[in-house]
Design a protein around this motif. Sequence first.
Motif, short mmCIF file in Angstrom:
data_model
loop_
_atom_site.label_atom_id
_atom_site.label_comp_id
_atom_site.label_asym_id
_atom_site.label_seq_id
_atom_site.Cartn_x
_atom_site.Cartn_y
_atom_site.Cartn_z
N GLY A 31 1.05 -1.00 -0.18
CA GLY A 31 0.32 0.63 -0.91
C GLY A 31 1.20 1.30 -0.41
N LEU A 32 0.57 2.18 -0.70
CA LEU A 32 0.64 3.87 -0.36
C LEU A 32 0.20 4.63 1.06
CD1 LEU A 32 2.86 5.18 -1.91
CD2 LEU A 32 1.19 6.42 -3.17
N ALA A 33 1.49 5.14 1.70
CA ALA A 33 1.07 6.13 2.64
C ALA A 33 0.55 7.48 2.14
CB ALA A 33 1.17 5.68 3.97
N SER A 34 1.84 7.71 1.36
CA SER A 34 1.74 8.71 1.05
C SER A 34 2.86 9.72 0.37
CB SER A 34 2.27 10.50 2.67
OG SER A 34 3.35 10.11 2.89
N VAL A 35 2.81 10.53 -0.46
CA VAL A 35 4.00 11.25 -1.41
C VAL A 35 4.61 12.29 -0.38
CG1 VAL A 35 4.37 11.22 -3.32
CG2 VAL A 35 3.29 9.18 -2.70
N LYS A 36 6.04 12.66 -0.78
CA LYS A 36 6.30 14.01 0.25
C LYS A 36 6.97 14.50 -0.86
CE LYS A 36 4.70 13.34 4.81
NZ LYS A 36 5.48 12.71 6.45
N LEU A 37 6.94 15.77 -1.22
CA LEU A 37 8.02 16.14 -2.12
C LEU A 37 9.00 18.14 -0.74
CD1 LEU A 37 5.64 17.57 -4.80
CD2 LEU A 37 6.53 15.49 -5.30
N ILE A 60 11.10 13.54 -4.39
CA ILE A 60 9.99 12.95 -4.30
C ILE A 60 10.29 11.44 -2.73
CG2 ILE A 60 8.54 11.62 -4.82
CD1 ILE A 60 9.33 13.25 -7.18
N VAL A 61 9.12 11.51 -1.38
CA VAL A 61 9.66 10.25 -0.81
C VAL A 61 8.40 10.21 -0.88
CG1 VAL A 61 9.74 10.08 1.94
CG2 VAL A 61 10.95 12.19 0.81
N GLU A 127 12.61 8.19 6.23
CA GLU A 127 11.57 8.41 6.26
C GLU A 127 11.38 7.65 4.98
OE1 GLU A 127 12.83 12.06 4.24
OE2 GLU A 127 13.06 13.11 6.29
N GLY A 128 11.57 6.82 3.62
CA GLY A 128 10.49 5.50 3.10
C GLY A 128 12.01 6.10 1.57
N TRP A 129 10.53 5.60 0.17
CA TRP A 129 11.84 5.29 -0.57
C TRP A 129 12.31 7.30 -1.28
CZ3 TRP A 129 13.89 1.24 -2.19
CH2 TRP A 129 13.60 0.55 -1.56
N TYR A 130 13.36 7.30 -1.90
CA TYR A 130 13.42 8.63 -2.18
C TYR A 130 14.08 8.41 -3.54
CZ TYR A 130 17.64 9.38 -0.71
OH TYR A 130 19.27 9.10 -0.33
N CYS A 131 14.02 9.92 -4.33
CA CYS A 131 14.30 10.10 -5.13
C CYS A 131 14.31 11.49 -5.44
CB CYS A 131 13.93 9.62 -6.88
SG CYS A 131 11.96 10.07 -7.37
N THR A 132 15.49 12.04 -6.23
CA THR A 132 15.43 13.94 -6.45
C THR A 132 15.42 13.82 -8.54
OG1 THR A 132 17.06 14.37 -5.22
CG2 THR A 132 16.66 15.82 -6.66
#
Length: 170
Positions: A31-37, A60-61, A127-132
């Motif tokens: 599942g996906l809890a949130s996406v933060k920028l 993008i987290v 914090e979770g999976w992230y990329c730039t």
Amino acid sequence: MKKILYQITLALFAGASLTSCLKEDIVATPGLASVKLYMANLQGMDSLVTQPVKGKPVKIVVDTDADMCSVWPGGARVIMKKKQSTDGVTFADSVDMFNHPVLVNSDQYSDYGLVGAKGLKTTLSSEGWYCTYTYSKSGEFDLVVVVTNHGYNTNEFKPAVIEVGKLQVK
């Protein structure tokens, strides 16, 4: 009597071993809890934003319980070769055997499976999976996240494609 007890013990051990193996094969869909920028502020620290700015890197987290995560920000789509017809309409000249355009690069999920299209690789942090990513132009872009728990490169690969929504870039 010893022989019967030995056979029963062996059967129970074999049954317990197979049961534990079967439980490992049943994996829930992530599942996906949130996406933060996040963007860097004047002090160079990450600051939570709602709208990224073109030409500046945005982090993008993705907060998810998935084992693997890929982000498709939708900001780039470059066709390898274009032609212009006599009436001024531009069309793709380089096409694959299914009449799809061959892309130099694309990070739009609608191009998934085409030559040159790929999502961004992510890294796991606390914090979770992230990329730039850096958007090269302003506008509205479709942000898509693809997550999976197991089965990569096998027949059991069942990704969960989550359309986060439209992202407005200033």
